[in-house]
Design a protein around this motif. Structure first.
Motif, PDB file in Angstrom:
ATOM      1  N   VAL A  62       0.872  -1.159   0.000  1.00  0.00           N
ATOM      2  CA  VAL A  62       0.000   0.000   0.000  1.00  0.00           C
ATOM      3  C   VAL A  62       0.917   1.218   0.000  1.00  0.00           C
ATOM      4  N   LEU A  63       0.636   2.161  -0.872  1.00  0.00           N
ATOM      5  CA  LEU A  63       1.416   3.389  -0.950  1.00  0.00           C
ATOM      6  C   LEU A  63       0.571   4.533  -0.395  1.00  0.00           C
ATOM      7  N   ILE A  64       1.109   5.230   0.594  1.00  0.00           N
ATOM      8  CA  ILE A  64       0.428   6.378   1.186  1.00  0.00           C
ATOM      9  C   ILE A  64       1.249   7.621   0.868  1.00  0.00           C
ATOM     10  N   LYS A  65       0.582   8.642   0.312  1.00  0.00           N
ATOM     11  CA  LYS A  65       1.216   9.946   0.093  1.00  0.00           C
ATOM     12  C   LYS A  65       0.490  10.946   0.976  1.00  0.00           C
ATOM     13  N   TYR A  66       1.249  11.802   1.623  1.00  0.00           N
ATOM     14  CA  TYR A  66       0.665  12.784   2.533  1.00  0.00           C
ATOM     15  C   TYR A  66       1.575  14.002   2.587  1.00  0.00           C
ATOM     16  N   ALA A  67       1.046  15.096   3.092  1.00  0.00           N
ATOM     17  CA  ALA A  67       1.837  16.322   3.213  1.00  0.00           C
ATOM     18  C   ALA A  67       1.866  16.767   4.668  1.00  0.00           C
ATOM     19  N   VAL A  68       3.050  17.081   5.135  1.00  0.00           N
ATOM     20  CA  VAL A  68       3.244  17.625   6.477  1.00  0.00           C
ATOM     21  C   VAL A  68       4.133  18.848   6.326  1.00  0.00           C
ATOM     22  N   ASP A  69       3.704  19.964   6.883  1.00  0.00           N
ATOM     23  CA  ASP A  69       4.444  21.223   6.790  1.00  0.00           C
ATOM     24  C   ASP A  69       4.745  21.594   5.341  1.00  0.00           C
ATOM     25  N   GLY A  70       3.790  21.331   4.451  1.00  0.00           N
ATOM     26  CA  GLY A  70       3.936  21.707   3.055  1.00  0.00           C
ATOM     27  C   GLY A  70       4.849  20.806   2.236  1.00  0.00           C
ATOM     28  N   ILE A  71       5.359  19.724   2.837  1.00  0.00           N
ATOM     29  CA  ILE A  71       6.255  18.801   2.130  1.00  0.00           C
ATOM     30  C   ILE A  71       5.514  17.471   1.917  1.00  0.00           C
ATOM     31  N   THR A  72       5.453  17.040   0.647  1.00  0.00           N
ATOM     32  CA  THR A  72       4.788  15.772   0.335  1.00  0.00           C
ATOM     33  C   THR A  72       5.735  14.617   0.600  1.00  0.00           C
ATOM     34  N   ARG A  73       5.225  13.605   1.286  1.00  0.00           N
ATOM     35  CA  ARG A  73       6.023  12.424   1.624  1.00  0.00           C
ATOM     36  C   ARG A  73       5.272  11.169   1.212  1.00  0.00           C
ATOM     37  N   GLU A  74       5.998  10.056   1.150  1.00  0.00           N
ATOM     38  CA  GLU A  74       5.397   8.766   0.814  1.00  0.00           C
ATOM     39  C   GLU A  74       5.796   7.733   1.851  1.00  0.00           C
ATOM     40  N   ALA A  75       4.915   6.757   2.039  1.00  0.00           N
ATOM     41  CA  ALA A  75       5.219   5.620   2.907  1.00  0.00           C
ATOM     42  C   ALA A  75       4.694   4.366   2.206  1.00  0.00           C
ATOM     43  N   VAL A  76       5.491   3.311   2.206  1.00  0.00           N
ATOM     44  CA  VAL A  76       5.091   2.038   1.618  1.00  0.00           C
ATOM     45  C   VAL A  76       4.836   1.052   2.755  1.00  0.00           C
ATOM     46  N   ILE A  77       3.654   0.443   2.737  1.00  0.00           N
ATOM     47  CA  ILE A  77       3.273  -0.510   3.777  1.00  0.00           C
ATOM     48  C   ILE A  77       3.194  -1.900   3.150  1.00  0.00           C
ATOM     49  N   PRO A  78       4.025  -2.851   3.596  1.00  0.00           N
ATOM     50  CA  PRO A  78       3.924  -4.221   3.083  1.00  0.00           C
ATOM     51  C   PRO A  78       2.702  -4.922   3.677  1.00  0.00           C
ATOM     52  N   ILE A  79       1.985  -5.664   2.832  1.00  0.00           N
ATOM     53  CA  ILE A  79       0.781  -6.364   3.263  1.00  0.00           C
ATOM     54  C   ILE A  79       1.057  -7.865   3.253  1.00  0.00           C
ATOM     55  N   SER A  80       0.790  -8.518   4.374  1.00  0.00           N
ATOM     56  CA  SER A  80       1.030  -9.965   4.486  1.00  0.00           C
ATOM     57  C   SER A  80      -0.228 -10.738   4.092  1.00  0.00           C
ATOM     58  N   GLY A  81      -0.163 -12.034   4.195  1.00  0.00           N
ATOM     59  CA  GLY A  81      -1.306 -12.888   3.911  1.00  0.00           C
ATOM     60  C   GLY A  81      -2.173 -13.128   5.132  1.00  0.00           C
ATOM     61  N   GLU A  82      -1.912 -12.409   6.211  1.00  0.00           N
ATOM     62  CA  GLU A  82      -2.687 -12.581   7.443  1.00  0.00           C
ATOM     63  C   GLU A  82      -4.116 -12.078   7.249  1.00  0.00           C
ATOM     64  N   GLU A  83      -5.023 -12.585   8.057  1.00  0.00           N
ATOM     65  CA  GLU A  83      -6.433 -12.189   7.999  1.00  0.00           C
ATOM     66  C   GLU A  83      -6.598 -10.683   8.199  1.00  0.00           C
ATOM     67  N   GLU A  84      -5.919 -10.159   9.193  1.00  0.00           N
ATOM     68  CA  GLU A  84      -5.972  -8.721   9.486  1.00  0.00           C
ATOM     69  C   GLU A  84      -4.554  -8.170   9.359  1.00  0.00           C
ATOM     70  N   ASN A  85      -4.450  -6.966   8.855  1.00  0.00           N
ATOM     71  CA  ASN A  85      -3.157  -6.300   8.709  1.00  0.00           C
ATOM     72  C   ASN A  85      -3.226  -4.923   9.359  1.00  0.00           C
ATOM     73  N   PRO A  86      -3.140  -4.878  10.704  1.00  0.00           N
ATOM     74  CA  PRO A  86      -3.144  -3.552  11.338  1.00  0.00           C
ATOM     75  C   PRO A  86      -1.783  -2.889  11.148  1.00  0.00           C
ATOM     76  N   TYR A  87      -1.795  -1.604  10.933  1.00  0.00           N
ATOM     77  CA  TYR A  87      -0.558  -0.865  10.734  1.00  0.00           C
ATOM     78  C   TYR A  87      -0.696   0.505  11.371  1.00  0.00           C
ATOM     79  N   GLU A  88       0.284   0.871  12.197  1.00  0.00           N
ATOM     80  CA  GLU A  88       0.288   2.195  12.805  1.00  0.00           C
ATOM     81  C   GLU A  88       1.133   3.116  11.962  1.00  0.00           C
ATOM     82  N   PHE A  89       0.537   4.217  11.563  1.00  0.00           N
ATOM     83  CA  PHE A  89       1.182   5.171  10.665  1.00  0.00           C
ATOM     84  C   PHE A  89       1.564   6.417  11.443  1.00  0.00           C
ATOM     85  N   ASN A  90       2.852   6.732  11.462  1.00  0.00           N
ATOM     86  CA  ASN A  90       3.371   7.905  12.160  1.00  0.00           C
ATOM     87  C   ASN A  90       3.929   8.890  11.147  1.00  0.00           C
ATOM     88  N   PRO A  91       3.149   9.913  10.778  1.00  0.00           N
ATOM     89  CA  PRO A  91       3.664  10.863   9.772  1.00  0.00           C
ATOM     90  C   PRO A  91       4.831  11.680  10.311  1.00  0.00           C
TER      91      PRO A  91
END
Length: 164
Positions: A135-164
């Protein structure tokens, strides 16, 4: 699970080739929505032949993703992930020999959204995608665009904590 296992013992004499769109949908046949489905679409209004050999098709498992955003104010994000039910458009039905490799056929879903608190006050997003993907997340903090890539497993649930 491959198509041969799914269609074992089933024979088609023919598929309707009248003028108009032709859809072929492949799913696991297992009760529920545990695996992705693939839909092949031919938009042409005339076909001389209807034979299409896609070889073996491996359907991926659907998984749930929950992203918890560690933020205190609403934030705009763009989230890009694999569609568990892609539609593959075929330009020339008689020439396609096999399903194209990813990511060409696994069309992505892109959501642009404002992450706001739910009833419990949590900032989170839930959706469904495919195992062993990203999963690719793009977001902006303080006017700067950033990206984060989240790997997804084969598990039933994939909780992920996102810290911008």
């Amino acid at each position: 699970m491959d198509l041969l296992q799914i269609l074992k013992g089933i024979n088609f004499t023919s598929l309707d080739v009248d003028a108009g769109r032709l859809f072929v949908q492949i799913n696991s046949g297992i009760a529920g929505n545990e695996y992705q489905s693939l839909t092949f679409l031919d938009n042409r209004f005339s076909r001389k032949e209807s034979l299409l050999d896609l070889g073996n098709i491996n359907l991926k498992k659907r998984v749930n993703v929950r992203i918890i955003f560690n933020i205190t104010e609403p934030m705009g994000v763009e989230v890009n992930y694999l569609n568990p039910e892609p539609v593959i458009t075929i330009d020339n039905w008689t020439e396609m020999q096999e399903v194209p490799e990813e990511p060409e056929y696994s069309k992505n879903i892109t959501n642009y959204l404002l992450v706001e608190p739910n009833e419990e006050g949590d900032y989170q997003l839930s959706f469904e995608t495919l195992e062993d993907s990203e999963v690719l997340i793009k977001y902006a903090v303080d006017g700067i665009t950033r990206e984060a890539v989240i790997p997804i497993s084969g598990e039933e649930e994939n909780p992920y904590e996102f810290n911008p």
